[in-house]
Every structure is written in C-alpha cells, then in structure tokens.
Scaffold this active site. Structure first.
Site, PDB file in Angstrom:
ATOM      1  N   CYS A 285       5.388 -22.026 -19.261  1.00 19.94           N
ATOM      2  CA  CYS A 285       6.200 -22.588 -17.945  1.00 19.94           C
ATOM      3  C   CYS A 285       7.415 -20.946 -17.171  1.00 19.94           C
ATOM      4  CB  CYS A 285       6.526 -23.562 -17.077  1.00 19.94           C
ATOM      5  SG  CYS A 285       8.477 -24.032 -18.595  1.00 19.94           S
TER       6      CYS A 285
ATOM      7  N   HIS B 171       7.822 -34.372  19.970  1.00 19.56           N
ATOM      8  CA  HIS B 171       7.411 -33.840  20.571  1.00 19.56           C
ATOM      9  C   HIS B 171       6.978 -32.126  20.311  1.00 19.56           C
ATOM     10  CE1 HIS B 171       5.926 -31.578  24.313  1.00 19.56           C
ATOM     11  NE2 HIS B 171       5.073 -31.934  24.864  1.00 19.56           N
TER      12      HIS B 171
ATOM     13  N   ARG C  90      11.018 -31.867 -16.392  1.00 19.76           N
ATOM     14  CA  ARG C  90      11.977 -31.934 -16.739  1.00 19.76           C
ATOM     15  C   ARG C  90      13.348 -32.385 -16.576  1.00 19.76           C
ATOM     16  NH1 ARG C  90      13.506 -25.657 -17.114  1.00 19.76           N
ATOM     17  NH2 ARG C  90      14.771 -26.439 -15.451  1.00 19.76           N
TER      18      ARG C  90
ATOM     19  N   ARG D  59      11.344 -29.529 -12.294  1.00 19.26           N
ATOM     20  CA  ARG D  59      12.825 -29.624 -12.480  1.00 19.26           C
ATOM     21  C   ARG D  59      13.931 -30.543 -11.312  1.00 19.26           C
ATOM     22  NH1 ARG D  59      11.104 -23.964 -11.168  1.00 19.26           N
ATOM     23  NH2 ARG D  59      10.986 -22.602 -12.533  1.00 19.26           N
TER      24      ARG D  59
ATOM     25  N   SER E 255       9.698 -18.922 -21.308  1.00 19.62           N
ATOM     26  CA  SER E 255       9.582 -17.857 -21.954  1.00 19.62           C
ATOM     27  C   SER E 255      10.632 -17.104 -22.083  1.00 19.62           C
ATOM     28  CB  SER E 255       8.617 -16.651 -21.591  1.00 19.62           C
ATOM     29  OG  SER E 255       8.448 -16.911 -20.066  1.00 19.62           O
ATOM     30  N   ASN E 256      11.628 -17.597 -20.775  1.00 25.28           N
ATOM     31  CA  ASN E 256      13.341 -16.375 -20.004  1.00 25.28           C
ATOM     32  C   ASN E 256      14.174 -16.455 -21.276  1.00 25.28           C
ATOM     33  OD1 ASN E 256      11.788 -15.471 -17.848  1.00 25.28           O
ATOM     34  ND2 ASN E 256      12.908 -16.971 -16.277  1.00 25.28           N
TER      35      ASN E 256
ATOM     36  N   GLU F  22      12.289 -23.173 -26.325  1.00 23.24           N
ATOM     37  CA  GLU F  22      12.785 -22.060 -26.010  1.00 23.24           C
ATOM     38  C   GLU F  22      14.329 -21.691 -26.288  1.00 23.24           C
ATOM     39  OE1 GLU F  22      14.164 -23.723 -22.106  1.00 23.24           O
ATOM     40  OE2 GLU F  22      14.839 -25.368 -22.538  1.00 23.24           O
TER      41      GLU F  22
END
Length: 809
Positions: free
Chosen positions: A764, A429, A585, A518, A715-716, A693
């Site tokens: 990403c 409810h 991934r 992920r 990119s990290n 990466e």
C-alpha cells in the site's frame, strides 16, 4: 379508470401510474402505492386528485387558455425581467379567476367526504402534480407550489386555484421551455391529501440510492422536526442516516451511519389560521436539537419501505428504478407515513461503465468549505446574491454565492458555473437542482456570503469528501475512463481510502478491494477527540468537557459516540466495497499527532523522534493506552459481527517484535476481537493482517506469519528504516527510494515467504504508481496486490497489464 368519460375528481385508490396524463406523476404515484404497496404494510395517507381534465375545463370555461397563450407568446426565458413580468401577469389573472361552479362544487363534495372520515375541517395538503412531472428524464418536482394545513371547503378550492396558478411560476415556465414542453399542453392536477401531523412530529426525504455517487446498496434518509418544507428550503441541515439494503433484515445493525444535523428551527401549524398561510417557523428546543430525530427502529422501518417501493417501481418499469420519497411521522400517533414517491432522475440515467476523474491543481487559499455536491470542479467569478431581487444582475458563467436557494432561483442557477450556499444539506433545493444541472455545489458552508466578495475569481472543488472553495482559477482537468475496456491483470489492483465520504464514489473503480483504510482520518476529522479523554471524561476540565459534549451531541455517553462514529466510518468503506475485502489499519498516530486531538495533550509524551517512538502496536498493549485500543476493537467487532460486514479485516501497524505481536493479539482478544491464531475450536474469530514496514518484519517473516493471516508492505517506512533515512528531511530524502537494491531485496524475500506460506501479501503506497521500475520489480517477484490512491488506479492497471504482457503472464 376509464378515460372515455372525463372526470374532474378521482380518489387516489382509483388511480395508478397508467393515469399520469390525467393526474400527473405525483398523484399517480400515490394511487399506485395505495393500491399495491400499502398491502405490504407501507402507510400512505388517502386523498383525491383534481384532474387534468378539470384544469383544462377551468382554462377553457374562463377564457384563461387564450390569455395565457397570448401572454407567453414569443417569450425569451433568458430575459429574466420579461419572464418575471409575464409570469406574474398569468398567475395574478388565474388567482383572480374563480373555478367554474360545477368544479368548485365537486371539490367541496370530495372534501366533505374526507371530513366524514377525519372530522370537520380536516387538515389537508394541496400539492401540485404536473402531467409531465416525475417521469424519467423530467423532474418538475419543486417547480410548483404546495399548500399545507388547509382547512374548510372554501379554502381547499382556493388552494387548488393557487396551485394551478403555480404552473406559471417563473422557474416552472423556464424549466418547461428548457425541456421543450409546450406550456399549453402541460396540465396541472392538484392532489388533496390528508395531512400527517408531522408539525408535532418529524418529516424528511429518503432515497434508495446514494444521491452523490449512484451507489445502489444504500438507503439515504434525511430527517428534521416539524413539516418537511424546512429541508427543501435549506433552512435546516437535517439528520442523515444510511442503511445498507443487503443487510436490512439479516444484520443486527443495518444502519451504517448516523449524522446529527442542525435542526435548529421547525415549521408547525400556525394555529387557528385560515387561507393559504397557515404555518409558522419556530425554534427547536436545544435539548431536542441535540437528539437524533428518529430511532434505529424507525430508520429501519422507513428503509424497508423504501426498498419495497423501489422493488415495485423497478418491476413495473422493467429496469432499475431508484426512488426519491418524502416521509412524515405523526407526532400525535407516532406512526410513519410515505407522503410522496417519484423516480430518481439523475443516477438512474448514469452510465456506470464510465469513470470520470477531475484533477484540480494550483488551487489558491481556502475561502470556505461545506457539504460536497456533484464530484466536479469549476472556476469563475463569484457573484454574491442575498436578495431574490438581485437575481437579474447575475451573468452566465458566474459562481452563485447565496444564503440558500428555492425554486424561484432556478432561472439563474442554470446559468451558474457552480453554487455555494451558507445553509442547507445534501437534500436541500440547491443540492437537488445542482445535481440535475450537472454543476458542482457546496452547501451548508455557514459563512460563504460574508467571506466571499462579488467579483472574486474562485474555484469550487467538490471532488473530495468536503466541498472546498479556493481563491483564484485553478487548473481543472477532466478525464473519462471506460472501465469495461481496461485490460485484466493477474496482479490485483486495490485502492487506498482515507475518507469514508469518498468510498461510495470510489467503489466504481475496477479494483479488487481496499488495500488500506486508515482509521486516523475518521478519528481526526469526524471524532476529533482523544480516546483517553472520552474514557476519562469526568476528570476533564470544564472547557474540554463542554467541547466534547458539543462534538458528541446525539449521544449521552462520549465513549459510545467515539465507538459508534468510528464504526460508522469503517462501515461506510466496508459497505461500499462489499463483498470485496477492506483492510482497515488500526490507528497509527504519532504522539505529536495524538496530542493535537481535543483533550489529548495531557496523555501524550513529548518525543524527540515520534516517527520511531510510541506509535502503532507499541501503544495497543501498553497499560497507558490499552483501554483506548479496546474502543477500536469494539468498533471493528460491531462492523463485522453486528453490521455483518465480514469483508472488513483489521491490520496491525508498526509491530517491532514477535513478543509485541502476541501482546497486541491478546489485547484484541480481551476486547472481544479474537484473531484466528488465538481462537479456540468453534470460537468466532477474525483474520488479522500486519503491516510489513520494519526490517525485523522481513527478517522474521516466517515467525510473524504464524500469528497473522497476511502482510501489507508499507514501502515508505520500510525504505526509511532500511536506508536510515528521515523521510521528512529535505537534505537526505533524495539519497534513495523503493528502487534501492537493499529495499528490493527485502521486498523480494517477503514476497517469496508469503507465497510459500500461502499468506496474503499486498503493498500500500504510491511507489508502484510513481516509480515504473519499482512496479515492474514487484510484478516480476509475483506480488499479489498493489493498493494505490484513487487517482492512480486506472493508469496503474494499464501499466501492470503492459508489464504482465511483456513478461508473458
């Protein structure tokens, strides 16, 4: 049916949606389905309606009409004390006033006909059906009473009177006043329907739309043991099943999610009772509570019925008409029935061209968390109310914190900034009413009333996968985007998804798909167990075994729990964005992260630098982890081949060498997931992408891309490994970022290679949204796609469009 000669009793198969004025929305819908939908195999229990004419006949013949009008004249519904006093006066007078003899006889005669069909003292449900109920824009559902397991003509007559009196409950009076309905022009028709023996079976609710997001391609089914009142009242957290409409009848497994509820109690017949109270609540045996209420076949049957009913009402309304239904399973025969159906009123009226984003910053300490309802946020002072007698103390703008709600609470619910409950699920409810009122709610927290104190300033945030209540007043910003007015871009903008629970809502963003989903979030948050611990279950310590059994309730085999739960999480994301691509991934936990999972510590070595240790691809073919990786491959295979979501594309992370790449692809093939690069002619194959990466991925891009169908730049990690930075170090993190010349040179090279070889290439990460110069460099080089977090999508589309226009593209 002719209205020229008013009738007091009409059988369901005599009526349709054209007769709402006489029998109300609920009864009209039952008649509509019996006449038209039942021909397509949908089971509907029969019964009859005591009409609106009968209701007005009752009021006029007894003088109740004048009494009610006089009693309610000048009522201010915000004065809760006066509302309660006047409502009680009307209800008590009606309950003490018998029906006219001709009407009572007509009801008894109709019930006698039901006895002739179903046996003496046939059990029936007597339900309200207000004449303005269940129409688009108005939802009186739950405002009036329902009486179950009523037997005998006298008790049926009494239940009809009590049902009519419930048109004047406090919440019903308040609701009509808010909606502008004249109390004396709204009538109540009572439906008398053969009970389905769900007391010995099961029951629940079903929606042909996701109630939180408005996502259309899904049927949501909630299920509990016994009578369905337990779900609405919030006494149980029901099972929840999701079925993808477009895959029903075509895919082997259209059920894309199953969540075991907390069905610890059930409502059953009291046995031998008479009068208005003929049910009781009893515990559910532990073994039964650990099992799913419905089988896969039953789930699919209900979902198909839901689609049939939605299609019928959509054709009738000449516009999309998602449906809110109640179903029951007869425990004696095993048969399923639809016992109610009404138009869904919240998502049906939503403007899907508008995307509303709530931003919550400066949140304090977490107080409680639970099921998220509403995708909104609000702050205010908490008011803990455990007893309905305290509701008059509640003030407008406070946050209602309580065990659970029922329709009697609605006069104060509409005054609340937000609602937090101990109990209940998404169809309780509290959840239903908060959606209709447009306020955030967190239900099923378990302990809100004991943790939160009255007067505490708090923030309720339901913008994420879980609803979270925090201390203090956070800063809440609201932004509305008209996605139809966003400029088109040649560079595809995609979205990153961590939690499957936000996939449906996020799917309305104008994106080309999911650039990164992920697996880690599903494994850590939903499964919570190390894969090797489930594979090696028999050798686990007793405490670990017990914990795994608790987490895997609903499955006999913990391994199947792991695979199914992982596949469900992936499938929800895949379904939300279908047919747009969803890049998933494989797990990329570091050893220290895997060790925190239940049963994980014995399987994980202690590494001095897990960031560049045993992670990603290096685990998948390693004999110590290969069997665990096979479970991930099984999950992907189920999603693609059995659920039919071929838009899901697996991706391999942190792959250092060509030899390692081949080892991973062979390990996948052994697990039944064959990459295109290894597939033989006519063999079923799947595209496989790889994260780019590591500098070696760029230097040997041509060689890697011989075996993979595309790249996604991380990119990290690429920045960290190119510049030799520890991204977790506060000392050196400012030395460089994605704008560094060396990083840009590597990314420029890989873009050119992928374009030359016609391979997919995306990026990403938050770099393009956080660093405008980096975004411009990517567009200049001709990147195919950028994938960002949901809150960065709109501004990045605008920025990319501006860059492309400046570059003349």
């Amino acid at each position: 049916m002719s209205m020229a000669d008013p009738k007091h009793i009409l059988w369901f198969d005599e009526i349709s949606m054209d007769d709402v004025a006489q029998v109300g929305g609920k009864n009209a819908s039952l008649g509509e389905m019996l006449r038209d939908v039942s021909k397509k195999g949908v089971r509907i229990p029969n019964g009859f309606a005591v009409t609106a004419d009968a209701y007005f006949h009752y009021l006029s013949r007894t003088g109740l009409d004048g009494f009610i009008e006089k009693t309610l004249k000048g009522l201010d519904t915000k004065d809760l004390k006066d509302l309660a006093r006047r409502g009680a006066l009307v209800r008590n007078r009606m309950r003490a006033t018998p029906l006219p003899k001709d009407l009572a006889h007509a009801i008894k005669d109709a019930y006698a006909k039901m006895e002739a069909t179903y046996g003496k003292d046939a059990d029936v449900a007597v339900r309200s059906s207000a004449t303005a109920e269940d129409l688009p824009g108005a939802s009186f559902a739950g405002e009036q009473e329902t009486y179950l397991n009523i037997r005998g003509g006298d008790d049926v007559v009494k239940a009809v009177v009590w049902t009519m009196a419930s048109l004047f409950t406090d919440r019903a009076i308040s609701y009509r006043a808010d909606k502008g309905f004249d109390h004396m022009r709204v009538a109540l028709s009572a439906g008398v329907q053969k009970m389905v023996r769900s007391d010995a079976g099961a029951s629940g609710v079903m929606f042909t739309v996701d109630t939180e997001s408005g996502f259309r391609d899904i049927v949501v089914i909630n299920a509990t043991y016994g009578l369905g009142e337990m779900i609405v009242q919030g006494h149980v957290t029901p099972d929840e099943y999701l079925v993808m409409k477009s895959k029903l009848g075509t895919a082997k497994r259209p059920v894309i999610s199953k969540s075991l509820g907390k069905n610890l109690k059930k409502m059953i017949y009291a046995g031998g009772g008479s009068g208005m109270k003929t049910t009781k609540v009893v515990p559910v045996p532990e073994a039964q509570a650990r099992r799913f209420v419905l089988s896969e076949k039953e789930i699919e049957t209900l979902a198909s019925w839901g689609m049939i009913i939605e299609a019928h009402y959509t054709a009738r309304a000449k516009k999309w008409s998602p449906m809110d239904m109640e179903w029951a399973k007869d425990g004696k025969t095993g048969e399923l029935f639809i016992v109610q159906a009404r138009p869904e009123t919240v998502q049906a009226s939503r403007d899907f061209a508008k995307v509303v984003e709530y931003s919550v910053k400066g949140a304090g300490t977490e107080l409680v968390r639970g099921i998220s309802v509403g995708s909104k946020a609000a702050s205010g002072k908490a008011h803990v109310i455990r007893n309905p007698k305290q509701i008059r103390e509640f003030r407008k703008g406070e946050i209602l914190v309580t065990t659970m709600t029922d329709p009697d609470w609605e006069p104060i619910m509409k005054m609340a900034a937000a609602i937090v409950t101990d109990r209940g699920g998404r169809t309780s409810h509290a959840a239903i009413v908060s959606r209709e009122l447009g306020i955030p709610a967190i239900v099923g927290t378990g302990n809100a009333t004991s943790v939160i104190k009255t007067g505490t300033m708090m923030t309720v945030d339901t913008t994420g996968s879980a609803g979270i209540a925090t201390s203090g007043a956070a800063k809440i910003a609201l932004t509305t985007h008209d996605v139809g007015k966003l400029p088109p871009t040649k560079t595809q903008v995609m979205v990153n998804i961590a939690s499957p629970d936000i996939a449906f809502e996020t799917s309305f963003l104008p994106v080309a798909g999911v650039g990164l989903a992920r697996e880690e979030f599903i494994i850590a948050s939903t499964i919570g167990v190390h894969p090797l611990a489930v594979l090696d279950f028999k050798r686990q310590p007793a405490k670990v075994k017990d914990a795994i059994r608790k987490k895997s309730a609903g499955w006999e085999d913990p391994v199947e729990f792991y695979v199914d739960t992982l596949s469900y999480g992936i499938a929800k994301i895949g379904a939300a964005f279908s047919p747009r691509p969803v890049i998933v991934r494989f797990s990329d936990f570091k050893t220290n992260e895997y060790a925190t999972l239940l049963g994980g510590a014995p399987y994980e070595p202690a590494e001095s630098n897990p960031m560049i240790g045993w992670r990603g691809a290096s685990r998948y073919y390693d004999p110590k982890f290969k069997a665990a990786f096979a479970l991930e491959c099984r999950a992907i295979r189920i999603v693609r081949e059995e659920m039919g979501l071929t838009n899901v594309i697996p991706m391999v992370p942190f792959c250092r060498t060509i030899k390692e790449a081949l080892s991973v692809l062979h390990a996948m093939a052994e697990a039944g997931l064959v990459a295109k690069a290894l597939a033989k002619p006519k063999q079923k194959a799947t595209p496989v992408y790889m994260m780019c990466e590591i500098p070696s991925n760029v230097i040997l891009a041509e060689e890697f891309l011989e075996f993979f169908d595309g790249y996604s730049i991380g990119s990290n990690d690429l920045t960290q490994l190119t510049l030799g930075l520890d991204r977790d170090s506060e000392i050196v993190h400012a030395i460089g970022n994605e704008n560094d010349e060396a990083v840009l040179a590597l990314i420029g090279r890989v873009i050119r290679v992928c374009r030359a070889h016609r391979k997919h290439l995306g990026i990403c990460g938050q770099g393009p949204s956080d660093l405008p110069e980096f975004a411009e460099a990517l567009v200049k080089e001709g990147i195919e796609s950028m994938s960002l977090n949901p809150d960065s999508v709109v501004k990045t589309i605008e920025r990319v469009a501006e860059i492309e226009e400046r570059l003349g593209r």
